[in-house]
Design an enzyme around this catalytic site. Structure first.
Site, PDB file in Angstrom:
ATOM      1  N   ARG A 135       0.839  -1.211   0.000  1.00 48.62           N
ATOM      2  CA  ARG A 135       0.000   0.000   0.000  1.00 48.62           C
ATOM      3  C   ARG A 135       0.869   1.254   0.000  1.00 48.62           C
ATOM      4  O   ARG A 135       0.544   2.242  -0.681  1.00 48.62           O
ATOM      5  CB  ARG A 135      -0.954  -0.031   1.196  1.00 48.62           C
ATOM      6  CG  ARG A 135      -2.107  -1.022   1.028  1.00 48.62           C
ATOM      7  CD  ARG A 135      -2.817  -1.294   2.337  1.00 48.62           C
ATOM      8  NE  ARG A 135      -4.047  -2.056   2.165  1.00 48.62           N
ATOM      9  CZ  ARG A 135      -4.108  -3.377   2.029  1.00 48.62           C
ATOM     10  NH1 ARG A 135      -2.976  -4.088   2.044  1.00 48.62           N
ATOM     11  NH2 ARG A 135      -5.265  -3.990   1.886  1.00 48.62           N
ATOM     12  N   SER A 171     -11.227  -8.117  -0.445  1.00 47.46           N
ATOM     13  CA  SER A 171     -11.193  -6.656  -0.351  1.00 47.46           C
ATOM     14  C   SER A 171     -10.075  -6.068  -1.197  1.00 47.46           C
ATOM     15  O   SER A 171      -9.973  -4.846  -1.326  1.00 47.46           O
ATOM     16  CB  SER A 171     -11.009  -6.241   1.111  1.00 47.46           C
ATOM     17  OG  SER A 171      -9.743  -6.652   1.590  1.00 47.46           O
ATOM     18  N   ASP A 188      -6.216 -15.623   6.415  1.00 49.58           N
ATOM     19  CA  ASP A 188      -4.821 -16.062   6.403  1.00 49.58           C
ATOM     20  C   ASP A 188      -4.424 -16.760   7.699  1.00 49.58           C
ATOM     21  O   ASP A 188      -3.386 -17.431   7.755  1.00 49.58           O
ATOM     22  CB  ASP A 188      -3.888 -14.877   6.145  1.00 49.58           C
ATOM     23  CG  ASP A 188      -3.925 -14.418   4.703  1.00 49.58           C
ATOM     24  OD1 ASP A 188      -4.431 -15.172   3.847  1.00 49.58           O
ATOM     25  OD2 ASP A 188      -3.459 -13.293   4.425  1.00 49.58           O
ATOM     26  N   ARG A 198       1.834 -20.300   3.477  1.00 45.12           N
ATOM     27  CA  ARG A 198       1.249 -20.401   4.817  1.00 45.12           C
ATOM     28  C   ARG A 198       1.067 -21.862   5.248  1.00 45.12           C
ATOM     29  O   ARG A 198       1.132 -22.168   6.443  1.00 45.12           O
ATOM     30  CB  ARG A 198      -0.070 -19.631   4.878  1.00 45.12           C
ATOM     31  CG  ARG A 198       0.117 -18.158   4.571  1.00 45.12           C
ATOM     32  CD  ARG A 198      -1.029 -17.292   4.995  1.00 45.12           C
ATOM     33  NE  ARG A 198      -0.889 -15.962   4.410  1.00 45.12           N
ATOM     34  CZ  ARG A 198      -0.104 -15.004   4.892  1.00 45.12           C
ATOM     35  NH1 ARG A 198       0.636 -15.241   5.959  1.00 45.12           N
ATOM     36  NH2 ARG A 198      -0.037 -13.822   4.290  1.00 45.12           N
TER      37      ARG A 198
END
Length: 423
Positions: free
Chosen positions: A25, A163, A304, A377
């Protein structure tokens, strides 16, 4: 790469790596801001490296001054230097930077590789088409070709898949808005990530408001300025260590912000439900082995956490429930299936019913060979599970950790765990 992890007791202190969600971001904000942006505590994962290359392709001058410090020089406009952006395997990079690429009035190819090529982009495509962007796709997946310019106007989008689509549009609209405009995200999921996007936008001087699922972007006259920001520690990565300490040993994690908007900060809530009170002080969090209990936790807004919470559930005797399984379908793997196969190899029974993963915790895992399915993950969760296994655990595809946490196995070894890396 294959890694063999031996059981043991975790012990030590480490710093959480930088948040790749925040980092990407900041990179987007730096691209769209006239002047120089200096990012401190910048990460070097594959996803962050890809994002830096993307903003360079969109017109920013990017260089790394020293380890952890990135300089961005930009005119504040998207000025493509090539006809494509390469997003690697980063879903966030593809969904965040495609709307920014569409601010330009030239065709730009959106490229990816590996598991990103199988992740759906229909929501992004429909949203871009609704604001006047021409999109050519490969059956609703990458590679895409987008031709702008994007026309900023009121729009409804589907927020049920991710999102990340919303994040890209918020940045694009904020950069280009000439009058107030709204984005209505229907059935918004992963709300904390949207809030994180707003935090970064406001930090860089844009005016965006959120009321329920509706976002209002106001036009802002921004002047050239130099900015410095620092990337906070990553709660997604810290979750592995906090759970590791809870099931075997004592772990201290530094570099985290307790008031962070990162969705995975809720790992503290999950641990509390499992009977573990994480000690907090100004310098670090401490998680230590205790009497675990089965738990129920809704991970719909923090999917996550599913892999590592499945290990926590396996370590707690009795049936635990983790809600929000539908959020796992379009990750680096079919993550629900990958989690269940990992648990099966560990000797733990699990099943899915009504969007909930049910796990019959045993308190101890059996030695196993685990396929990560190329999912970072899953590889990290399997490594943490290995510390309470009855013998060595072999993890295939362990190199996938480079996507988000390149130093993971180095840090694991520093925490008193013996392991062997097979290149």
């Amino acid at each position: 790469m294959k890694v063999t992890v031996n059981p043991g007791k975790l012990k030590g202190i480490l710093y959480a790596p930088p948040s790749k969600s925040v980092m990407q971001r900041y990179l987007a904000a730096g691209l769209l801001s006239e002047g120089t942006t200096i990012i401190r505590n910048a990460g070097d994962s594959d996803d962050e490296t890809a994002a830096m290359q993307v903003i360079a392709s969109l017109g920013a001058a990017v260089h790394t001054e020293s380890k952890g410090i990135v300089h961005i020089r930009s005119g504040g406009q998207v000025s493509p230097s090539s006809g494509y952006i390469a997003c690697g395997e980063s879903g966030l990079a593809a969904r965040l930077f495609t709307p920014l690429a569409a601010l330009a009035a030239v065709p730009i190819d959106i490229l990816g590789k590996g598991t990103l090529l199988s992740r759906p982009m229909e929501t992004l495509i429909r949203s871009l088409q609704a604001v006047g962007v021409t999109v050519k796709s490969s059956g609703g997946r990458l590679p895409l070709t987008v031709t702008g310019p994007l026309a900023v106007r009121d729009i409804d989008i589907d927020g049920s898949i991710s999102s990340q689509f919303l994040t890209g549009l918020l940045f694009a609209f904020a950069a280009a808005a000439e009058k107030p405009v709204t984005i209505n995200a229907v059935n918004l999921q992963s709300r904390p990530y949207a809030e994180l996007t707003l935090q970064v936008l406001k930090q860089f001087g844009w005016d965006v408001d959120m009321q329920d699922d509706t976002f209002t972007i106001m036009p802002v006259h921004r002047v050239a300025a130099d900015r410095q920001v620092a990337v906070e520690g990553d709660w997604s990565a810290a979750a592995f260590w906090l759970v590791g300490g809870a099931i075997a040993g004592s772990v201290q994690v530094a570099g985290l912000e307790l008031d962070s908007l990162q969705a995975d900060r809720t790992v503290l809530d999950a641990l509390k439900l499992a009977g573990i009170a994480v000690e907090s002080n100004p310098d670090f969090l401490r998680s230590a082995c205790g009497e675990l209990q089965s738990f129920a936790f809704d991970a719909s807004h923090c999917p996550d956490l599913f892999p590592i919470l499945s290990i926590l559930a396996a370590a707690a005797k009795g049936q635990s429930r983790i809600m929000g399984v539908s959020r796992l379908l379009h990750k680096e793997s079919n993550r629900a299936k990958a989690i269940m196969e990992m648990l099966e190899q560990f000797g733990v029974t699990s099943f899915i019913a009504q969007d909930t993963l049910h796990i019959e915790g045993t308190g101890r895992l059996q030695k196993a060979e685990i396929d990560s399915f190329g999912d970072h993950r899953i590889a990290m969760a399997a490594a943490i599970g290995a510390v309470i296994a009855s013998g060595p655990v072999v993890i295939h595809g362990a190199g996938s950790v480079a996507k988000s946490y390149p130093r993971f196995f180095h840090d694991l070894a520093s925490m008193n765990i013996e392991l062997q890396i097979h290149k």
